[in-house]
Write an enzyme that holds these catalytic residues in place. Structure first.
Site, PDB file in Angstrom:
ATOM      1  N   TRP A  79       0.857  -1.201   0.000  1.00 44.06           N
ATOM      2  CA  TRP A  79       0.000   0.000   0.000  1.00 44.06           C
ATOM      3  C   TRP A  79       0.885   1.240   0.000  1.00 44.06           C
ATOM      4  CZ3 TRP A  79      -4.304  -1.123  -1.922  1.00 44.06           C
ATOM      5  CH2 TRP A  79      -5.042  -2.252  -1.544  1.00 44.06           C
ATOM      6  N   ASP A 137      -1.619   7.050   6.329  1.00 40.58           N
ATOM      7  CA  ASP A 137      -2.678   6.149   5.867  1.00 40.58           C
ATOM      8  C   ASP A 137      -3.010   5.261   7.061  1.00 40.58           C
ATOM      9  OD1 ASP A 137      -4.196   4.076   4.867  1.00 40.58           O
ATOM     10  OD2 ASP A 137      -2.798   3.526   3.255  1.00 40.58           O
ATOM     11  N   LYS A 160     -12.211  -1.206   6.962  1.00 42.38           N
ATOM     12  CA  LYS A 160     -11.574  -2.125   7.903  1.00 42.38           C
ATOM     13  C   LYS A 160     -12.049  -1.893   9.335  1.00 42.38           C
ATOM     14  CE  LYS A 160      -8.479  -2.796   4.365  1.00 42.38           C
ATOM     15  NZ  LYS A 160      -7.755  -1.968   3.416  1.00 42.38           N
TER      16      LYS A 160
HETATM   17  C1  LIG Z   1      -7.074  -1.609   2.326  1.00 46.70           C
HETATM   18  C2  LIG Z   1      -5.994  -0.613   2.385  1.00 46.70           C
HETATM   19  C3  LIG Z   1      -5.840   0.362   1.387  1.00 46.70           C
HETATM   20  C4  LIG Z   1      -6.699   0.402   0.150  1.00 46.70           C
HETATM   21  O1  LIG Z   1      -7.933   0.936   0.448  1.00 46.70           O
HETATM   22  P1  LIG Z   1      -9.032   1.145  -0.698  1.00 46.70           P
HETATM   23  O2  LIG Z   1     -10.076   1.876   0.076  1.00 46.70           O
HETATM   24  O3  LIG Z   1      -9.444  -0.213  -1.149  1.00 46.70           O
HETATM   25  O4  LIG Z   1      -8.440   1.943  -1.783  1.00 46.70           O
HETATM   26  C5  LIG Z   1      -4.839   1.288   1.548  1.00 46.70           C
HETATM   27  N1  LIG Z   1      -4.028   1.278   2.621  1.00 46.70           N
HETATM   28  C6  LIG Z   1      -4.146   0.343   3.584  1.00 46.70           C
HETATM   29  C7  LIG Z   1      -3.220   0.374   4.756  1.00 46.70           C
HETATM   30  C8  LIG Z   1      -5.129  -0.627   3.502  1.00 46.70           C
HETATM   31  O5  LIG Z   1      -5.256  -1.552   4.458  1.00 46.70           O
END
Ligand SMILES: *Cc1c(COP(=O)(O)O)cnc(C)c1O
Length: 361
Positions: free
Chosen positions: A99, A166, A190
């Protein structure tokens, strides 16, 4: 049979949020019309928007100097919106997983990118520690929880430049010192809701400062105008995902807030990691000091590799769902986000014990 949902995302949500969502589809706010069919300009919806913003502020102690708004497009869209809004000449990134690597790729469209450290050499199974954040960077970007590899940055780090995080997979799992960050973002799916809504928390003085001409929707300033009733309402917001997020956060507040969430998460993670360390059939994959409270990754112990498929089937028979590890790590990953009940973790631990007993008699 009861299912125990360990999916990495989208994933388990609180039961009461699901029930409230079902009811709202039938009848939103006693209007006689379902939430999928209402206008986002109705007073009942404007009240939900105001309350959901307030819940975020209360739960994470988000000060007045920060804006909070909700967008579509997922965290992946933020990978380019962050540099579009914040990168003037150079940005620094900590590469702790794919990511993070994807975020690096998008930032390069907007300027110079320095990757200060990467753990790619060891399949991202640890968090790099000794790196220097360049003081001439416009911001430093981190991924606090690495969903695929099960590593997590457990502290709010000090950064000499604007810190951008993030927090897709560990937001609301522990208290956060918001003031250490310039911006925090993530997909909701999540820990705070279903797929379809992305949260952005950003210090207001960072809005409209890129010096770059931006498309209206990309410009963060568009989504947080001064008039309180128009936050996240420049265009049609993702009404239903926001509603489920609202119900999810109400649940977090009811059980005692993020402090209580953190206590429960530490307890659940300890149960599972203790079993992985004790059980002769399995070994953990992440460096111990960096182990994630959210995603617990493990593989068959050396010499037991050929039992992997058998354990997968054994666990499935006992109601375990979503424990297959990401293909880049292999083995197993149990995602034990906020809404994952302790009973599910206990059931997985019991399954691991049973499997060991079966193979060591
Ligand atoms: C799942 C995830 C993403 C991607 O998220 P989307 O909403 O599917 O674009 C980005 N960063 C992390 C740490 C993730 O767990």
């Amino acid at each position: 049979m009861a299912k125990h949902n360990f999916n990495a995302g989208p994933c388990v949500l609180p039961k009461q949020a699901i029930e409230a969502a079902i009811e709202a589809i039938r009848d939103f706010d006693n209007t006689g019309i379902g939430i999928l069919e209402i206008s986002h300009r109705t007073p009942g919806w404007e009240r939900v928007m105001a309350e959901v913003e307030q819940l975020w502020r209360d739960l994470l102690n988000i000060p007045e100097e920060y804006a909070i708004f909700f967008l579509g497009g997922g965290a992946s869209t933020q990978f380019f919106e962050v540099p579009a809004n914040l990168l003037k000449t150079k940005a620094a990134y900590l590469q702790t997983g794919v990511w993070a690597k994807k975020a690096v790729k998008e930032a390069k469209f907007y300027g110079e990118v320095e990757v200060v450290a990467s753990s790619e050499d060891k399949t991202y199974n640890y968090i790099p520690k000794n790196y220097t954040i360049p003081t001439d960077a416009d911001y430093f970007h981190i991924t606090t929880n690495n969903t695929i590899y099960g590593t997590e940055i457990h502290e709010d780090i000090d950064s000499p430049v604007t810190l951008v995080a993030d927090m897709s997979s560990d937001i609301m799992s522990r208290p956060v010192d918001i003031k250490k960050y310039g911006m925090i973002y993530g997909g909701a799916q999540k820990n705070v809701g279903p797929a379809g809504v992305t949260f952005v928390i950003i210090r207001k003085d960072l809005l409209g400062q890129s010096g770059r001409k931006l498309q209206t929707m990309v410009d963060y300033a568009t989504h947080y105008p001064e008039e309180a009733r128009n936050h996240s309402m420049f265009n049609t917001p993702p009404v239903f995902p926001i509603f489920v997020m609202y119900q999810t956060l109400k649940w977090v507040k009811e059980i005692g807030g993020v402090e209580e969430m953190y206590r429960r998460n530490k307890e659940k993670a300890a149960l599972l990691y203790d079993e992985i360390d004790r059980n002769s059939m399995f070994v953990g994959t992440a460096a111990k000091e960096d182990r994630s409270l959210m995603n617990v990754c493990f593989v068959m112990a050396p010499g037991k590799e050929d039992l992997q498929d058998e354990f997968m089937a054994f666990a499935k028979e006992r109601g375990m769902v979503g424990i297959k590890g990401h293909r880049s790590v292999g083995g197993f990953r149990a995602s034990i986000y906020n809404a994952c009940p302790k009973e599910s973790v206990e059931a997985l631990v019991a399954t691991m014990k049973e499997f060991e007993a079966l193979h060591t008699k």
